[in-house]
Design an enzyme around this catalytic site. Structure first.
Site, PDB file in Angstrom:
ATOM      1  N   GLY A   1       0.606  -1.125  -0.025  1.00 59.34           N
ATOM      2  CA  GLY A   1      -0.041  -0.028   0.127  1.00 59.34           C
ATOM      3  C   GLY A   1       0.842   1.237  -0.010  1.00 59.34           C
TER       4      GLY A   1
ATOM      5  CB  SER B   1       0.573   3.736  -5.716  1.00 59.42           C
ATOM      6  OG  SER B   1       1.760   3.170  -6.109  1.00 59.42           O
TER       7      SER B   1
ATOM      8  CD  GLU C   1       8.308  -2.908  -6.077  1.00 62.90           C
ATOM      9  OE1 GLU C   1       8.273  -1.914  -5.246  1.00 62.90           O
ATOM     10  OE2 GLU C   1       7.273  -2.888  -6.768  1.00 62.90           O
TER      11      GLU C   1
HETATM   12  C1  LIG Z   1       0.782  -3.656 -12.869  1.00 67.11           C
HETATM   13  C2  LIG Z   1       1.034  -2.666 -11.587  1.00 67.11           C
HETATM   14  C3  LIG Z   1       0.922  -3.110 -10.388  1.00 67.11           C
HETATM   15  C4  LIG Z   1       1.157  -2.152  -9.225  1.00 67.11           C
HETATM   16  N1  LIG Z   1       1.228  -2.553  -8.036  1.00 67.11           N
HETATM   17  C5  LIG Z   1       1.434  -1.828  -7.223  1.00 67.11           C
HETATM   18  C6  LIG Z   1       1.269  -1.992  -5.890  1.00 67.11           C
HETATM   19  O1  LIG Z   1       1.110  -3.218  -5.436  1.00 67.11           O
HETATM   20  N2  LIG Z   1       1.235  -1.164  -4.702  1.00 67.11           N
HETATM   21  C7  LIG Z   1       1.583   0.303  -5.051  1.00 67.11           C
HETATM   22  O2  LIG Z   1       1.615   0.709  -4.191  1.00 67.11           O
HETATM   23  N3  LIG Z   1       1.460   0.457  -6.227  1.00 67.11           N
HETATM   24  C8  LIG Z   1       1.393  -0.256  -7.392  1.00 67.11           C
HETATM   25  N4  LIG Z   1       1.477   0.134  -8.585  1.00 67.11           N
HETATM   26  C9  LIG Z   1       1.539   1.728  -8.758  1.00 67.11           C
HETATM   27  C10 LIG Z   1       2.663   1.984  -9.300  1.00 67.11           C
HETATM   28  O3  LIG Z   1       3.803   1.854  -8.391  1.00 67.11           O
HETATM   29  C11 LIG Z   1       2.457   3.350  -9.897  1.00 67.11           C
HETATM   30  O4  LIG Z   1       1.563   3.263 -10.978  1.00 67.11           O
HETATM   31  C12 LIG Z   1       3.772   4.061 -10.407  1.00 67.11           C
HETATM   32  O5  LIG Z   1       4.638   4.289  -9.405  1.00 67.11           O
HETATM   33  C13 LIG Z   1       3.442   5.261 -11.220  1.00 67.11           C
HETATM   34  O6  LIG Z   1       2.761   6.235 -10.555  1.00 67.11           O
HETATM   35  P1  LIG Z   1       1.308   6.705 -11.133  1.00 67.11           P
HETATM   36  O7  LIG Z   1       0.441   5.709 -11.760  1.00 67.11           O
HETATM   37  O8  LIG Z   1       0.457   7.673 -10.054  1.00 67.11           O
HETATM   38  O9  LIG Z   1       1.809   7.739 -12.458  1.00 67.11           O
HETATM   39  P2  LIG Z   1       2.526   9.365 -12.189  1.00 67.11           P
HETATM   40  O10 LIG Z   1       3.346   9.190 -11.290  1.00 67.11           O
HETATM   41  O11 LIG Z   1       1.217  10.245 -12.133  1.00 67.11           O
HETATM   42  O12 LIG Z   1       3.120   9.276 -13.709  1.00 67.11           O
HETATM   43  C14 LIG Z   1       2.245   9.614 -14.761  1.00 67.11           C
HETATM   44  C15 LIG Z   1       3.374   9.756 -15.983  1.00 67.11           C
HETATM   45  O13 LIG Z   1       4.187  10.835 -15.800  1.00 67.11           O
HETATM   46  C16 LIG Z   1       5.648  10.602 -15.634  1.00 67.11           C
HETATM   47  N5  LIG Z   1       6.214  11.111 -14.531  1.00 67.11           N
HETATM   48  C17 LIG Z   1       5.674  11.624 -13.397  1.00 67.11           C
HETATM   49  N6  LIG Z   1       7.070  12.043 -12.749  1.00 67.11           N
HETATM   50  C18 LIG Z   1       7.823  12.351 -13.303  1.00 67.11           C
HETATM   51  C19 LIG Z   1       9.298  12.637 -13.377  1.00 67.11           C
HETATM   52  N7  LIG Z   1       9.591  13.383 -12.158  1.00 67.11           N
HETATM   53  N8  LIG Z   1       9.827  12.878 -14.288  1.00 67.11           N
HETATM   54  C20 LIG Z   1       9.700  12.374 -15.448  1.00 67.11           C
HETATM   55  N9  LIG Z   1       8.322  11.672 -15.665  1.00 67.11           N
HETATM   56  C21 LIG Z   1       7.439  11.762 -14.932  1.00 67.11           C
HETATM   57  C22 LIG Z   1       5.439   9.048 -15.524  1.00 67.11           C
HETATM   58  O14 LIG Z   1       6.720   8.350 -15.800  1.00 67.11           O
HETATM   59  C23 LIG Z   1       4.175   8.535 -16.177  1.00 67.11           C
HETATM   60  O15 LIG Z   1       4.569   8.501 -17.586  1.00 67.11           O
HETATM   61  C24 LIG Z   1       1.395  -0.875  -9.661  1.00 67.11           C
HETATM   62  C25 LIG Z   1       1.167  -0.340 -10.838  1.00 67.11           C
HETATM   63  C26 LIG Z   1       1.137  -1.290 -11.937  1.00 67.11           C
HETATM   64  C27 LIG Z   1       1.213  -0.842 -13.228  1.00 67.11           C
END
Ligand SMILES: Cc1cc2nc3c(=O)[nH]c(=O)nc-3n(C[C@H](O)[C@H](O)[C@H](O)COP(=O)(O)OP(=O)(O)OC[C@H]3O[C@@H](n4cnc5c(N)ncnc54)[C@H](O)[C@@H]3O)c2cc1C
Length: 397
Positions: A137, A139, A254
């Site tokens: 937990g 994100s 991880e």
């Molecule tokens: C299959 C899968 C399983 C997952 N499982 C878990 C889980 O079990 N537990 C958990 O906590 N999370 C989990 N996640 C979440 C994952 O950690 C997040 O999706 C990831 O960290 C990206 O965050 P976000 O989705 O909020 O995208 P955002 O952070 O909003 O990013 C959106 C876009 O902006 C870009 N971006 C954002 N900030 C920057 C920066 N500083 N520089 C350049 N580009 C940037 C990103 O690369 C992306 O393309 C999972 C995700 C997936 C796809």
């Protein structure tokens, strides 16, 4: 261990006599015990499959090879752990990121590195035996890449934390018994201050996990809601407000060694595709391997898979000398995740119409792997870590 060739090995290692004996023992056990059937993708069948396979490895003494023996592991070296993964891939055992992944790959290692004795004793053997499934937990809707922006709050009330807020993309939250949970317990000078890492039992009143269906059509992850969820303070790992340090060790596991089995398996997977190209023919009756275009894609994939594996081994050998993987792990994660996508596209392309059939494992993998450059930190975030912390380039902002 050195890096000269060992005939027939997936890994390019020369092993000591003891390591060779270990490898033979592993290979024999896996040949007799690795599941032959394909892992189900969803629901109770998937959970039962993953748990049963974890339990079988535990009962035979193969779970937690490099974990301390006092917590149910074998207390063996990382080299032996890598030998296990190599033979595991060769035996065709399931390498998907299953429901036991979080416990085995990063919650367990974080507890070993940072938790007190009571939490280690309570959870580590249960993770290894498959009794406890864990989820992560971290994100939130407003805090993914920008994890320090998390806002799920926890107030201290007597000897409990009281949690309110929401997490998202929590893989297998609806199947898990425990969660590694990050909460905001105060606001400090830096946004990283005032975060706490706590073990959250998923059956605590006030928790609701709502499954989210992915592009593959399966319920892989959930949005999780917390409404006055009371967690004992004794479940805090590290200290209150010091959770960022603990979370960084979770993420380094991880991104570092967590995907080692898949990295080893990718080499075997590319070799299978090369063999497939030797038997498949085009409309003119020529084998695909004789076509310059296919040959180039396959040769590039093979070279890249070996390069990623070599980098993984470099991270592993560095791990042997320190307790946590360094930022170099992000280089491996970045290259590996993009290569996984290219290899899955190659697997579909090589099979032609057969590869596109609905329900085929190649289509499933192709769709599933869109997520691989997002999960565990997006490829852009990994690039920033490599730029700033490996290459020492100035911060963008
Ligand atoms: C299959 C899968 C399983 C997952 N499982 C878990 C889980 O079990 N537990 C958990 O906590 N999370 C989990 N996640 C979440 C994952 O950690 C997040 O999706 C990831 O960290 C990206 O965050 P976000 O989705 O909020 O995208 P955002 O952070 O909003 O990013 C959106 C876009 O902006 C870009 N971006 C954002 N900030 C920057 C920066 N500083 N520089 C350049 N580009 C940037 C990103 O690369 C992306 O393309 C999972 C995700 C997936 C796809």
């Amino acid at each position: 261990m050195s890096n000269s060739a060992e005939p027939g090995a997936l890994l390019d290692l020369t092993l000591t006599a003891g390591e060779r004996a270990f490898r033979d023992e592993v290979a024999t056990w896996l040949a007799e015990n690795a599941p032959r059937e394909r892992r189900p993708y969803d629901g109770r069948a998937m959970v039962e499959f993953d748990r049963a396979w974890q339990r079988r490895q535990f009962d035979a003494g193969w779970a937690g090879i490099s974990w301390p023996a006092e917590y149910g592991g074998r207390g063996l070296s990382l080299v032996q752990q890598v030998i296990w993964y190599s033979e595991y891939a060769r035996a065709g055992a399931p390498t998907e990121t299953g429901v036991c992944f979080v416990g085995n790959a990063h919650a367990g290692p974080t507890l070993i590195a940072c938790a007190d004795e009571q939490l280690k004793q309570r959870h580590l053997p249960a993770i290894l035996s498959g009794e406890e499934i864990w989820c992560q937990g971290f994100s939130e809707p407003g805090a993914g890449s920008d994890l320090a922006g998390l806002s799920t709050r926890a107030a201290v009330d007597g000897d409990h934390l009281v949690v309110n807020g929401q997490k998202i993309w929590t893989s297998y939250a609806h199947h898990a018994q425990q969660q590694e949970l990050l909460v905001r317990t105060s606001t400090g000078a830096r946004r990283q201050d005032g975060i706490t890492w706590v073990v959250c039992p998923m059956d605590t009143p006030g928790i609701e996990a709502r499954p989210i269906t992915t592009i593959t059509g399966h319920d892989d992850f959930c949005a999780v809601f917390y409404d006055d969820v009371r967690i004992p303070l004794s479940n805090v790992v590290g200290t209150i407000d010091d959770g960022w340090r603990v979370a960084m060790s979770t993420l380094s596991f991880e991104r570092g060694t967590g995907f080692l089995p898949e990295q080893v398996e990718l080499v075997a997977r590319v070799d299978e595709l090369v063999e497939l190209a030797r038997t498949r023919t085009d409309r003119a009756g020529r084998t695909l391997i004789c076509d310059a275009g296919w040959a180039e894609r396959l040769a590039t994939a093979r070279a890249e898979a070996h390069a990623v594996l070599a980098m993984t081994l470099a991270v592993v050998s560095r791990n042997a000398r320190s307790t946590l993987p360094g930022p170099e792990a992000s280089m491996v994660r970045l290259l590996f995740s993009q290569l996984q996508q290219r290899v899955s596209a190659l697997a579909v392309d090589l099979r032609g119409l057969e590869g596109l059939q609905e329900g085929s494992p190649w289509v499933h993998d192709y769709l599933y792997l869109f997520a691989t450059t997002i999960a565990a930190g997006t490829k852009d975030v990994q690039r920033s870590i490599v730029a700033e912390r490996v290459l020492g380039l100035p911060r963008g902002r």
